[in-house]
Design an enzyme around this catalytic site. Structure first.
Site, PDB file in Angstrom:
ATOM      1  N   ASP A  10      22.423  18.561 -27.512  1.00  0.00           N
ATOM      2  CA  ASP A  10      23.275  19.462 -28.293  1.00  0.00           C
ATOM      3  C   ASP A  10      22.704  19.695 -29.684  1.00  0.00           C
ATOM      4  O   ASP A  10      23.438  19.736 -30.667  1.00  0.00           O
ATOM      5  CB  ASP A  10      24.706  18.928 -28.384  1.00  0.00           C
ATOM      6  CG  ASP A  10      25.688  20.003 -28.852  1.00  0.00           C
ATOM      7  OD1 ASP A  10      25.357  21.197 -28.746  1.00  0.00           O
ATOM      8  OD2 ASP A  10      26.769  19.644 -29.356  1.00  0.00           O
TER       9      ASP A  10
ATOM     10  N   HIS B 268      25.689  24.032 -29.395  1.00  0.00           N
ATOM     11  CA  HIS B 268      26.876  24.798 -29.013  1.00  0.00           C
ATOM     12  C   HIS B 268      27.352  25.747 -30.111  1.00  0.00           C
ATOM     13  O   HIS B 268      28.169  26.633 -29.857  1.00  0.00           O
ATOM     14  CB  HIS B 268      28.015  23.863 -28.571  1.00  0.00           C
ATOM     15  CG  HIS B 268      28.661  23.086 -29.670  1.00  0.00           C
ATOM     16  ND1 HIS B 268      28.328  21.786 -29.964  1.00  0.00           N
ATOM     17  CD2 HIS B 268      29.635  23.420 -30.542  1.00  0.00           C
ATOM     18  CE1 HIS B 268      29.077  21.355 -30.951  1.00  0.00           C
ATOM     19  NE2 HIS B 268      29.877  22.318 -31.333  1.00  0.00           N
TER      20      HIS B 268
ATOM     21  N   SER C 162      30.967  20.980 -36.766  1.00  0.00           N
ATOM     22  CA  SER C 162      29.858  20.805 -35.832  1.00  0.00           C
ATOM     23  C   SER C 162      28.540  21.284 -36.433  1.00  0.00           C
ATOM     24  O   SER C 162      28.438  22.412 -36.931  1.00  0.00           O
ATOM     25  CB  SER C 162      30.125  21.588 -34.548  1.00  0.00           C
ATOM     26  OG  SER C 162      31.191  21.034 -33.834  1.00  0.00           O
TER      27      SER C 162
END
Length: 472
Positions: free
Chosen positions: A151, A121, A226
């Site tokens: 992911d 993402h 992230s």
């Protein structure tokens, strides 16, 4: 002379006692040293060691803004066509606008060739990706491959001036609850921030995808972290920081490094990820089901259906079997089996063990490629398949639940023997999401179900709690 002998003997015993005391003191010192190892006074050396290989990632993508601000505002599928036509004609000369949108994330270098692991993402739909190192060097990066289901993404930079620092991938299976960890990343754009905590839990399923198996940590993780690494005390990456619970404190999740290693190696070698497909739908064995199936304990994955012509069918797996092991791994619940099958080799025979009528039966199965077998999977198309009925959320129930307006549908009826009842759904439950799609009305609910294979993932609101339920 006779009076001196006892004195010498006493001195000998005294020295022996002193020696014992010295040994005990030495043991205490060793224990204190061990305690210092277990509870480090500083993480500065470890942080200094790992930071050079952690990178900040900024990606730029293009978002289209419709020129007609009232497009679909007054309804869908032809609702109130007069208003839509009127405003559509009024704004038809205004073209859509392309707007550049920037996002920030983190990553880490895994080899000197410039390969970097991050979250999917972070770089999804990016037109441009820039990577910045701790020594302020900046590079343009390209996507080698992505895997939305886990992911994870692999990107690459090229450096001809100076060798790139790297971080080794550790064994995430060795991590225990209570082990110290460091999270390194770019939270809120604050470059190379280090936070400290412990492993709070392993094997967490949070409903983000079919292969959930997260490490949970209380090391503070924020937007921008992230894709950054979760580090053990040996300076190895044992997780990729990925998700947080909104509004929660000290609850962060990381993808295990062993999964990241498998995915990144496949992407690097083949440009994509190949996963095994068994061809069954499974559900968790509850204590009630365990009792009815004459199982010693509620463990394993109960096979609720078998796809005709699938590897499971060819191997002799039946509906009602309980899978307890696959590919050398124990299957403790329904969430374990899809992950284990996905990581098993395609086209090669592997071992699988089921319990049938109280007896353990060893079987052999040859998995197919999941990407070529999607069309063979059963699809849920209606509420009847799930064994439940829903209706719009009335204003009074919405007010009592504390939910925002226009969010969720309420369950009015559940079939006694249907999959929803088995999964624990009750009348009065409010369904907020289906397969990670937000539900605002019954139309959204039907659309989210249509065309999706089992199992179906739902976010349910009950009382003051929200929780995920897998049906099928």
């Amino acid at each position: 002379m006779n009076h001196e002998r006892p004195t010498r003997i006493l001195h000998g015993r005294t020295w022996a006692l002193v020696l014992v005391i010295l040994v005990l003191v030495s043991g205490c010192k060793n224990a204190q040293q061990a305690s210092v190892v277990a509870f480090p006074r500083s993480f500065s050396e470890l942080a200094q060691k790992v930071q050079p290989a952690v990178v900040n990632i900024s990606s730029t993508s293009t978002v289209r803004i419709p020129g007609d601000p009232f497009r679909n505002f007054f309804g869908q599928d032809g609702d109130t066509p007069g208003l839509n036509d009127f405003f559509g004609n009024f704004f038809h000369d205004i073209p859509d606008r392309a707007v550049k949108q920037q996002s920030l994330g983190s990553g880490f270098i895994i080899d000197r060739g410039g390969y970097i692991i991050t979250n999917n993402h972070v770089v999804d739909k990016a037109d441009e990706i820039r990577v910045k190192l701790s020594d302020s060097r900046e590079f343009s990066a390209k996507v080698v491959g992505r895997d939305p289901k886990t992911d994870l993404a692999l990107i690459k930079i090229s450096s001809t001036f100076k060798a790139l620092p790297v971080l080794p991938l550790g064994d995430s299976d060795k991590m225990r609850v209570g082990d110290w960890v460091l999270a390194v990343g770019n939270p809120f754009g604050l470059e190379h921030t280090v936070t400290q905590g412990i492993i709070s839990a392993t094997g967490r399923v949070i409903g983000s995808g079919p292969y959930d198996n997260f490490l949970q940590t209380d090391a503070p993780i924020n937007p921008g972290n992230s894709g950054g690494p979760l580090i053990n005390m040996q300076g190895e990456v044992i997780g990729i920081n990925t998700a947080i619970i909104q509004g929660g404190q000290g609850i962060g999740f990381a993808i295990p490094s062993n999964l990241a290693k498998t995915v990144s190696e496949q992407i690097r070698e083949k440009g994509k990820v190949t996963r095994g497909w068994l061809g069954v739908t499974v559900q968790t064995v509850t204590p009630e089901l365990a009792q009815s199936l004459a199982l010693k304990e509620p463990k394993g994955a109960l096979v609720s259906s078998v796809v005709a012509g699938s590897p499971a069918s060819a191997a002799g797996i039946h509906t009602g079997d309980v899978v307890i092991s696959c590919y050398g791994h124990a299957v403790t619940n329904a969430n374990d089996l899809p992950r284990i099958v996905a990581e098993a080799p395609v086209g090669k025979e592997i071992a699988i063990t089921v319990i049938r009528n109280g007896n353990e039966i060893p079987l052999r199965v040859t998995l197919k490629d999941a990407s070529t077998s999607v069309a063979s999977r059963p699809a849920l198309a209606s509420e009847e398949d799930l064994g439940l009925t829903v209706k719009p959320l009335d204003p009074l129930r919405q007010q009592r639940s504390g939910l925002p307006k226009g969010r969720g549908v309420v369950v009015t009826d559940v079939d006694e023997d249907g999959p929803s009842r088995i999964a624990g759904i009750r009348p009065g439950d409010i369904i907020l999401e289906v397969n990670r799609k937000i539900i605002r009305n019954t139309h959204d609910f039907k659309q989210a179900l249509s065309g999706h294979g089992t199992p179906v993932l739902m976010l349910v609101h009950r009382g003051d709690a929200e929780f995920f339920v897998t049906i099928g």
